[in-house]
Every structure is written in C-alpha cells, then in structure tokens.
Design an enzyme around this catalytic site. Structure first.
Site, PDB file in Angstrom:
ATOM      1  N   ASP A 111       0.823  -1.210   0.000  1.00  0.00           N
ATOM      2  CA  ASP A 111       0.000   0.000   0.000  1.00  0.00           C
ATOM      3  C   ASP A 111       0.854   1.256   0.000  1.00  0.00           C
ATOM      4  O   ASP A 111       1.586   1.511   0.961  1.00  0.00           O
ATOM      5  CB  ASP A 111      -0.906  -0.018   1.237  1.00  0.00           C
ATOM      6  CG  ASP A 111      -1.939   1.092   1.199  1.00  0.00           C
ATOM      7  OD1 ASP A 111      -2.112   1.716   0.138  1.00  0.00           O
ATOM      8  OD2 ASP A 111      -2.563   1.348   2.234  1.00  0.00           O
ATOM      9  N   ASP A 282      -1.326   6.413  -6.487  1.00  0.00           N
ATOM     10  CA  ASP A 282      -1.642   5.307  -5.575  1.00  0.00           C
ATOM     11  C   ASP A 282      -1.701   3.975  -6.318  1.00  0.00           C
ATOM     12  O   ASP A 282      -2.296   3.868  -7.383  1.00  0.00           O
ATOM     13  CB  ASP A 282      -2.990   5.590  -4.905  1.00  0.00           C
ATOM     14  CG  ASP A 282      -3.375   4.507  -3.916  1.00  0.00           C
ATOM     15  OD1 ASP A 282      -2.482   3.950  -3.257  1.00  0.00           O
ATOM     16  OD2 ASP A 282      -4.580   4.204  -3.805  1.00  0.00           O
TER      17      ASP A 282
END
Ligand SMILES: *[C@@H]1O[C@H](CO)[C@@H](O)[C@H](O)[C@H]1NC(C)=O
Ligand SMILES: *[C@@H]1O[C@H](CO)[C@@H](O)[C@H](O)[C@H]1NC(C)=O
Ligand SMILES: *[C@@H]1O[C@H](CO)[C@@H](O)[C@H](O)[C@H]1NC(C)=O
Ligand SMILES: *[C@@H]1O[C@H](CO)[C@@H](O)[C@H](O)[C@H]1NC(C)=O
Ligand SMILES: *[C@@H]1O[C@H](CO)[C@@H](O)[C@H](O)[C@H]1NC(C)=O
Ligand SMILES: *[C@@H]1O[C@H](CO)[C@@H](O)[C@H](O)[C@H]1NC(C)=O
Length: 399
Positions: A111, A282
């Site tokens: 992440d 992201d």
C-alpha cells in the site's frame, strides 16, 4: 542473505515513544533488491478465485476502488503515527514477507497510501506497551501491539533481504468483511513508519515498480528498492513530490490534461492552490479519479473524439463502448509539473466484458487519485530524498 540494520534516526523517534533503553545500531551500505509484486487476482495470490471471470475481477476491483477512496479523506487528519485510527487501502497488489524469528511467512497488501507494516500474529509473543488500531472504510479492522522485529523479503535477485529491528504492528484482533485486509499490510507511504522510511539510508528513499497489463494475469510485476529502483535513460520524465499536511500520501501536481488537440486546465478550486499537490499517485486504487467538474469536461472531450456505439457499463463507469468493432481513441497526455506522461490505450480504456470497453477515469467527490490502470507499462520511480516521481514508458513484461 543481505542484512539491513535500520538507521538510528527513526529508532530515536520510536524509542522515545516505546521507552526502549538501547539498541545496537549499524548502518549498512547502499543496497538494491527487487521483490515480486503479485496482482490480487493472479493464480499466485491467496485470494485468487479460479471461478471468477475477468468481468467479475473488474467489477470487484471497481468496488474496492470506490470503497477505498474514502481513506484519503479520513486519513488527512492523521499526522501522528501512534494515533488510534490509521486507514489503509485495498489490496490490488500483494507481496510475500516473513516476519519474526523464527520466521513466519505471510502475504501482505502493498500500500503506497499508508505507512504501518502490520501482519496477523497469533499467538503474539510480544509484551508491549504501545498499541495500534486500524479501521478500514469497509469496516474491516485490526488491533494489536507495535513491536520491533525482523522482516525478511524473498527477492528476485539475491536470496533474501532481512531488515532487523523495525517497527511492526502485530495484529491480534482482525476482522470485518475484507479477507485481503485480514492478512496484513506493507505500508510504502511517505511517513516515518513505512517500510521505505524504516529501511532508511541503505535504499536512500528509493523504490520503483513496473505494472504489467492486467491481461498478463499469471505474471508478477516487480517492486524494486534502493539502487535497483533508479529510473533513468531515454524517455524518463520527472515531477516533484509535493509534501502536504499528511506525509503519508504521494502528492503530485497536475497542470492539465490533453485529449487529442484539446487541452483541459486542471484548475478546480477544490484542488488546492496552483503549484501545490493536487493528485495522489496510488497503487491500491484502480481508476484515475477526478472531481466531477473536471471529470465531465474530460469525458465530454473524449466522447466527442470517439466514433463508436455507446453502451451501458458497470456502475461507476459512465463512458463505455461496444467493443465488437475496433475504434480509434484520442491520445491522452497528463501534464504534470515538468513531466508530460502520454498514456497508452491500455491506460485509458479497459475491457470490462468481452464486448464492452470503458473509460478508465471516474468521478469522485474530493480528491484526485492517479490509480494503477494509468501506471501500467510505465517504470515508476519514487525518490523520497530528491522528492521526485519519475515515469519511463516501458514494456513491463521485458523489465
Ligand atoms: C509466496 O508464498 C507462497 C506460499 O507461502 C508461495 O507458494 C509462493 O511461491 C511465494 N511467492 C514468491 C514470489 O515468493
Ligand atoms: C512477556 O509476558 C509473558 C507473560 O505474558 C512473561 O511470561 C514473559 O516473561 C514476558 N517477557 C518479557 C521479556 O517481559
Ligand atoms: C494462467 O495459469 C492458469 C493455471 O494456473 C492456466 O490455466 C492459464 O492458461 C494461464 N493463462 C495464461 C494466459 O498463461
Ligand atoms: C489554461 O492555462 C494556460 C496556461 O496556464 C492559459 O494560457 C490558458 O488561457 C488556460 N486556458 C483556459 C481555458 O483557462
Ligand atoms: C463513424 O463510423 C461510421 C461507421 O464506421 C462511419 O460510417 C462514419 O463515417 C464515421 N464518422 C466519422 C465522423 O468518422
Ligand atoms: C497518437 O499519437 C501518435 C504519435 O504521436 C500518432 O501517430 C497517432 O495518430 C495519434 N492518435 C490519434 C488518434 O490521434
């Protein structure tokens, strides 16, 4: 085996909090290594479901994409790592890690929009004074203790890399609907507790990855660290990493988007002041998400340049076409500060059903997110020390 002993700066910070008396410190030399980045829906992933069709995978990825965008908003208030609410993202990419001595193997979500490294531990043998609690937008959660331990990464180059004595969350109490989120998370964000910051000087704040097209389901992409993560050569463009109130997120500044010959300025009032970061890059979000004003302007520019039959797509995707006949799509370029990134067809349109192909951009209330479809077939390098993100068009299957 390569051993990396973490540098003193972070330890100093954490030890004042954890009240550790002393630790032996050694600074390792600069190093580079790479690990496999496993797509969530690949046969190598523990979450692989062979019964799932491509369109199920797409629908589920979209659901995760939209359910996870809330994390950007809620996480803005978090500045201290020890605060009780830390939100993390969805699990589009995973990596194998071993934690502790003796080592315990697990698969964790990678992440880029959170910092903490944590995994499910049971039973947990640490006696610790410092607790954490993570809550997810979909009501999954993990609670546990923070501890110092070793993590070992299986690399594609050398046999393994061990990082000694880093801060890891040991989750005792994990639950909720998301089975991916129950296994653990490797935070690669910009904050103090991320794997990047904790490894520290041996990798000099550098990591990169090259995402394969989603059609190459059986192959893993690569996540590179340190000297393996330098992005150079022909075609490289770089843009500044902008630090906003939250150090965790990787903010870039997008100035405009070109669709064919039409240029759309990226100046929505909700996007912050010109020159400041206005889009988060992201790995855990699928689509490219823009506030609705800019999104509709973009969608209309794209739609007027496509001559094909529009069809209904899945919820959340408004611009879809019948893919039975080939059609030409306009070239779309993202104009970041100092870096024009020309997207390929597979970055801007993707197949959701055999006969339906949809625009890979979506509209989202507040924040802009440069999701993973836009990143396919680019070698993307983050350099936290130089504060840049670099893009190099690359055939990732050959990288
Ligand atoms: C990851 O771990 C699983 C089981 O622990 C193993 O089957 C798989 O080969 C590993 N993958 C890599 C890339 O090391
Ligand atoms: C940790 O706690 C267990 C019992 O909870 C105790 O037996 C053990 O001695 C403790 N270890 C340390 C290092 O304090
Ligand atoms: C991927 O692997 C599965 C079995 O693991 C196999 O059935 C399938 O044909 C492979 N697909 C490709 C594109 O190689
Ligand atoms: C877009 O921005 C450029 C340069 O900042 C400016 O010259 C141009 O007038 C702007 N266009 C619109 C439509 O606002
Ligand atoms: C759009 O496509 C149709 C069918 O392929 C074709 O007949 C028509 O000329 C095209 N229109 C334009 C403006 O290119
Ligand atoms: C996109 O750009 C390439 C090269 O710059 C050009 O050859 C191609 O015709 C463009 N596509 C469209 C639809 O304009």
């Amino acid at each position: 085996m390569t051993v990396i002993v973490n540098p003193p700066s972070l330890l100093h910070l954490v030890s004042t909090i954890l009240l550790l008396s002393s630790l032996t410190l050694t600074l390792a030399q600069t190093t580079g290594f790479s690990v496999e980045l496993i797509p969530r829906d690949s046969p190598k992933s523990p979450f692989y479901n062979p019964m799932e069709t491509t369109s199920d995978c797409v629908t589920n990825a979209l659901r995760r994409s939209f359910s996870s965008v809330g994390r950007f908003k809620s996480s803005f208030v978090l500045t201290e790592w020890a605060q009780s609410d830390i939100t993390v993202g969805s699990g589009e990419y995973l990596m194998n890690i071993s934690i502790g001595t003796p080592a315990f193997d697990t698969v964790a979500i990678v992440d880029t929009a959170s910092d903490l490294i944590w995994t499910k531990c049971k039973p947990c043998s640490y006696n610790n004074s410092c607790q954490y609690s993570i809550n997810y937008p979909d009501d999954s959660y993990s609670n546990g203790d923070l501890a110092f331990d070793t993590i070992t990464l299986a690399t594609t180059t050398s046999p393994t890399v061990s990082v000694l004595e880093i801060v890891i969350g040991c989750g005792h109490n994990n639950g909720g609907p998301s089975k991916e989120r129950n296994s653990g998370v490797i935070g690669l964000g910009g904050g103090e507790l991320s794997l990047i910051s904790q490894i520290g000087s041996p990798i000099a704040g550098k990591f990169s990855y090259c995402l394969l097209p989603t059609s190459e389901k059986n192959e893993s992409s690569k996540l590179n660290f340190g000297s393996n993560a330098i992005v150079s050569g022909d075609g490289v463009v770089s843009t500044p990493l902008v630090k906003l109130s939250s150090p965790t997120f990787y903010f870039l500044n997008l100035k405009a988007i070109s669709v064919g010959n039409k240029r759309i300025n990226y100046t929505d009032v909700s996007l912050g002041k010109p020159g400041e970061g206005n889009i988060i890059i992201d790995l855990g979000t699928t689509l490219i998400l823009f506030p609705s004003g800019i999104y509709w302007e973009l969608e209309s520019a794209v739609a007027t340049q496509i001559n094909a039959t529009r069809v209904q797509g899945p919820e959340g995707l408004s611009l879809c076409y019948d893919a039975k006949t080939e059609f030409v799509i306009p070239n779309i370029t993202m104009h970041f500060t100092g870096a024009d990134v020309k997207l390929q067809r597979l970055n801007t349109f993707f197949t959701v059903l055999d006969t339906v192909t949809c625009f890979a951009f979506g509209s989202f209330r507040q924040h802009s997110v440069y999701g993973n479809l836009a990143q396919i077939n680019f070698l993307i390098g983050y350099d936290i020390e130089k504060k840049t993100v670099s893009f190099k068009p690359t055939d990732c299957s050959k990288n």
